[in-house]
Motif scaffolding. Structure first.
Motif, short mmCIF file in Angstrom:
data_model
loop_
_atom_site.label_atom_id
_atom_site.label_comp_id
_atom_site.label_asym_id
_atom_site.label_seq_id
_atom_site.Cartn_x
_atom_site.Cartn_y
_atom_site.Cartn_z
N ALA A 288 19.42 3.61 -8.56
CA ALA A 288 19.00 3.46 -9.96
C ALA A 288 17.58 3.95 -10.22
CB ALA A 288 19.15 2.01 -10.41
N ILE A 289 17.16 4.99 -9.50
CA ILE A 289 15.89 5.64 -9.81
C ILE A 289 16.20 6.78 -10.78
CG2 ILE A 289 13.95 6.98 -8.92
CD1 ILE A 289 13.81 4.10 -8.04
N HIS A 290 15.57 6.75 -11.95
CA HIS A 290 15.78 7.77 -12.96
C HIS A 290 14.43 8.17 -13.56
CE1 HIS A 290 20.09 6.94 -12.77
NE2 HIS A 290 19.82 5.65 -12.91
N GLY A 291 14.41 9.31 -14.19
CA GLY A 291 13.21 9.73 -14.90
C GLY A 291 12.27 10.55 -14.03
N PRO A 292 11.19 11.06 -14.65
CA PRO A 292 10.23 11.91 -13.93
C PRO A 292 9.52 11.15 -12.82
CG PRO A 292 9.95 12.08 -16.32
CD PRO A 292 10.86 10.92 -16.08
N PRO A 293 9.08 11.86 -11.77
CA PRO A 293 8.38 11.18 -10.67
C PRO A 293 7.16 10.39 -11.12
CG PRO A 293 8.97 13.41 -10.03
CD PRO A 293 9.29 13.29 -11.49
N ARG A 294 6.37 10.93 -12.05
CA ARG A 294 5.16 10.23 -12.46
C ARG A 294 5.49 8.90 -13.15
NH1 ARG A 294 1.22 9.16 -16.08
NH2 ARG A 294 -0.93 9.48 -15.35
N THR A 295 6.54 8.89 -13.96
CA THR A 295 6.94 7.65 -14.64
C THR A 295 7.36 6.58 -13.63
OG1 THR A 295 7.68 8.90 -16.58
CG2 THR A 295 8.55 6.67 -16.30
N THR A 296 8.15 6.98 -12.63
CA THR A 296 8.61 6.03 -11.61
C THR A 296 7.44 5.46 -10.83
OG1 THR A 296 10.70 7.22 -11.39
CG2 THR A 296 10.10 5.72 -9.61
N LEU A 297 6.52 6.33 -10.38
CA LEU A 297 5.39 5.85 -9.58
C LEU A 297 4.46 4.99 -10.43
CD1 LEU A 297 3.89 5.83 -6.91
CD2 LEU A 297 2.75 7.96 -7.60
N GLU B 188 -3.05 11.58 -9.08
CA GLU B 188 -4.12 10.82 -9.74
C GLU B 188 -3.77 9.36 -9.96
OE1 GLU B 188 -4.81 13.05 -13.25
OE2 GLU B 188 -6.03 14.59 -12.25
N LEU B 189 -2.48 9.02 -9.86
CA LEU B 189 -2.10 7.62 -10.02
C LEU B 189 -2.58 6.75 -8.86
CD1 LEU B 189 1.58 8.05 -11.28
CD2 LEU B 189 -0.41 7.37 -12.64
N LEU B 190 -2.81 7.37 -7.71
CA LEU B 190 -3.27 6.61 -6.54
C LEU B 190 -4.78 6.71 -6.43
CD1 LEU B 190 -0.46 7.69 -4.06
CD2 LEU B 190 -0.74 5.49 -5.18
N PRO B 191 -5.46 5.62 -6.06
CA PRO B 191 -6.92 5.57 -6.16
C PRO B 191 -7.66 6.34 -5.07
CG PRO B 191 -6.08 3.51 -5.28
CD PRO B 191 -4.88 4.32 -5.65
N ARG C 24 0.87 -1.18 0.00
CA ARG C 24 0.00 0.00 0.00
C ARG C 24 0.90 1.23 0.00
NH1 ARG C 24 -5.27 -0.43 1.13
NH2 ARG C 24 -5.36 1.65 2.01
N VAL C 25 0.73 2.10 -0.95
CA VAL C 25 1.58 3.26 -1.13
C VAL C 25 0.95 4.48 -0.47
CG1 VAL C 25 2.63 4.83 -2.81
CG2 VAL C 25 2.52 2.38 -3.28
N GLY C 26 1.76 5.22 0.25
CA GLY C 26 1.40 6.54 0.73
C GLY C 26 2.37 7.54 0.12
N LEU C 27 1.85 8.59 -0.50
CA LEU C 27 2.68 9.54 -1.25
C LEU C 27 2.87 10.83 -0.45
CD1 LEU C 27 4.14 10.57 -3.77
CD2 LEU C 27 1.90 11.14 -4.75
N ARG D 11 -3.72 5.95 6.51
CA ARG D 11 -3.67 5.21 5.25
C ARG D 11 -3.25 3.76 5.45
NH1 ARG D 11 -4.77 3.58 0.11
NH2 ARG D 11 -2.91 3.04 -1.08
N GLY D 12 -2.41 3.49 6.44
CA GLY D 12 -1.87 2.14 6.62
C GLY D 12 -0.85 1.81 5.56
N ALA D 13 -0.08 2.82 5.12
CA ALA D 13 0.89 2.61 4.05
C ALA D 13 2.10 1.83 4.57
CB ALA D 13 1.35 3.95 3.48
N ASN D 14 2.61 0.94 3.74
CA ASN D 14 3.87 0.25 4.05
C ASN D 14 4.96 0.58 3.03
OD1 ASN D 14 2.92 -1.30 1.89
ND2 ASN D 14 2.24 -2.96 3.24
N VAL D 15 4.63 1.38 2.04
CA VAL D 15 5.61 1.95 1.11
C VAL D 15 5.41 3.46 1.13
CG1 VAL D 15 6.39 2.12 -1.29
CG2 VAL D 15 5.67 -0.09 -0.36
N LEU D 16 6.46 4.17 1.54
CA LEU D 16 6.40 5.63 1.59
C LEU D 16 7.07 6.17 0.33
CD1 LEU D 16 5.74 8.25 3.15
CD2 LEU D 16 8.02 8.05 4.20
N ALA D 17 6.27 6.69 -0.58
CA ALA D 17 6.80 7.31 -1.80
C ALA D 17 7.08 8.78 -1.49
CB ALA D 17 5.79 7.19 -2.94
N VAL D 18 8.31 9.20 -1.72
CA VAL D 18 8.73 10.56 -1.40
C VAL D 18 8.99 11.30 -2.70
CG1 VAL D 18 10.40 12.00 -0.16
CG2 VAL D 18 9.76 9.75 0.75
N ALA D 19 8.14 12.28 -2.99
CA ALA D 19 8.25 13.05 -4.22
C ALA D 19 8.96 14.36 -3.91
CB ALA D 19 6.87 13.30 -4.83
N GLY D 20 10.25 14.40 -4.21
CA GLY D 20 11.08 15.56 -3.95
C GLY D 20 12.53 15.18 -4.16
#
Length: 367
Positions: free
Chosen positions: A140-149, A55-58, A32-35, A83-92
């Motif tokens: 090895a994370i590359h590219g725009p944030p939206r593409t990665t997520l 918008e990628l997250l429901p 479960r992702v929390g952004l 949220r109960g997230a177990n994956v913390l996506a950090v956009a920055g």
């Protein structure tokens, strides 16, 4: 998942909030992702870019924007316990990751003190959205944030957490003094007093790599030809006459030192000044003990790469560093605290905290 908590921080520090985190991080729990979204990050300043990412997250409560540092702690409590997230996506960028990691560790330590249970840490998914993205690139994370997520959700959303690839991210622990009066800070890339002043100075020339390039040009021009900036500010770049010790080896005077637990790259995919192999013990440190300005200018090509040269000392597996002065951590500047009449010693060690991040190269076919 918990809903409707008016005080997410209070809930996060309660037995019920800790139980949510324990359950969310069970190996059989679905991903479960929390952004966590820094609205001021360079790649996310436009509202439509942030909206496209969210918008990628429901679910709306799976995304929290943080307009300032004061909001990070509450955002984490919301994502992890509401949220109960177990994956913390950090956009920055690196600064966003730095403050998110420190707030996460502080919140977890407080929860343990109040409940007696140490809540597990979520996996990190770093979305390179800032000016500096050194930590993301090292895994090895590359590219725009939206593409990665988008790619992450395509392959991993709702699978069991045990099937999610992870790479350990070692942390530096930086402490003022020998008492508990000052809480430690955690990070990946440390810079001594010269870096502290350099970041402030090259900020005048613009952020990121462009500003760094202009700063280095002005530094070289000032040394070789003289300039008003050099005459006014050169004292900030050393040499420094307080001792530096790395694993017992002493440098006095010296010009600067950097330490890192990740690959330290200064230009995207082109210049690497520190390489950190996976599972390498300790942390890497690079000392510049040359103090003559003209010779320092001639050292710049070696300093910007992995090359060794006279005036540079490399410690690929350091364990402890002792020094004085303000410092930088992941590009963030921290001033020396005013505490009595004497300068406080500064200690850098490898932290016992364990972070794990989702790598960007888990298979060539899928990422």
């Amino acid at each position: 998942m918990q809903m409707g908590h008016a005080d997410p921080i209070g809930f996060a520090l309660s037995p019920a909030g800790v139980a949510v985190r324990v359950q969310a991080c069970a190996t059989s729990a679905p991903v479960r992702v929390g952004l966590l979204l820094n609205a001021r990050a360079r790649r996310l300043r436009r509202g439509r870019d942030r909206e496209a990412l969210a918008e990628l997250l429901p679910e709306a409560h799976a995304v929290v924007e943080t307009p300032d540092l004061a909001s990070v702690r509450r955002a984490l409590a919301t994502l992890l316990c509401v949220r109960g997230a177990n994956v913390l996506a950090v956009a920055g960028g690196d600064g966003t990751v730095h403050h998110a990691v420190n707030a996460l560790l502080e919140l977890s330590r407080e929860a343990e003190l109040l409940t007696g249970v140490r809540p597990p840490l979520p996996r990190l998914l770093i979305l390179n959205g800032g000016t500096l993205n050194i930590v993301g690139r090292t895994i090895a994370i590359h590219g725009p944030p939206r593409t990665t997520l988008h790619r992450f959700l395509r392959y991993f959303d709702a699978i069991p957490l045990s099937r999610l690839p992870a790479r350990r991210l070692p942390l530096l622990e930086v402490r003022w003094g020998e008492t508990a009066a000052f809480a430690p800070r955690f990070g990946f890339v440390f810079g001594s007093e010269a870096a502290f002043h350099a970041i402030e100075l090259y900020g005048r020339f613009g952020a990121g790599y462009f500003g760094l390039s202009r700063f280095l040009y002005e530094f070289a021009r000032g040394v070789l030809a003289g300039s008003e900036l050099w005459r006014a500010e050169s004292w900030k770049l050393g040499p420094f006459h307080t001792p530096l010790r790395i694993d017992g080896q002493r440098f006095l005077p010296y010009s600067g030192v950097v330490a890192s637990t990740v690959d330290l790259t200064l230009v995207i995919a082109a210049i690497r000044t520190i390489r950190r192999p996976l599972l390498e013990p300790g942390f890497a440190a690079r000392v510049v003990h040359e103090t003559d300005p003209a010779r320092l200018v001639r050292l710049l090509p070696a300093l910007m790469t992995e090359r060794s040269a006279p005036g540079i000392a490399d410690f690929p597996r350091a364990h402890r560093m002792d020094l004085f002065g303000p410092y930088t951590l992941d590009g963030e500047c921290f001033s020396e605290p005013a505490f009595g009449s004497e300068r406080l010693p500064l200690t850098v060690t490898l932290s016992e905290e364990r972070l794990h991040a989702v790598p960007g190269d888990f298979t060539a076919e899928q990422w």
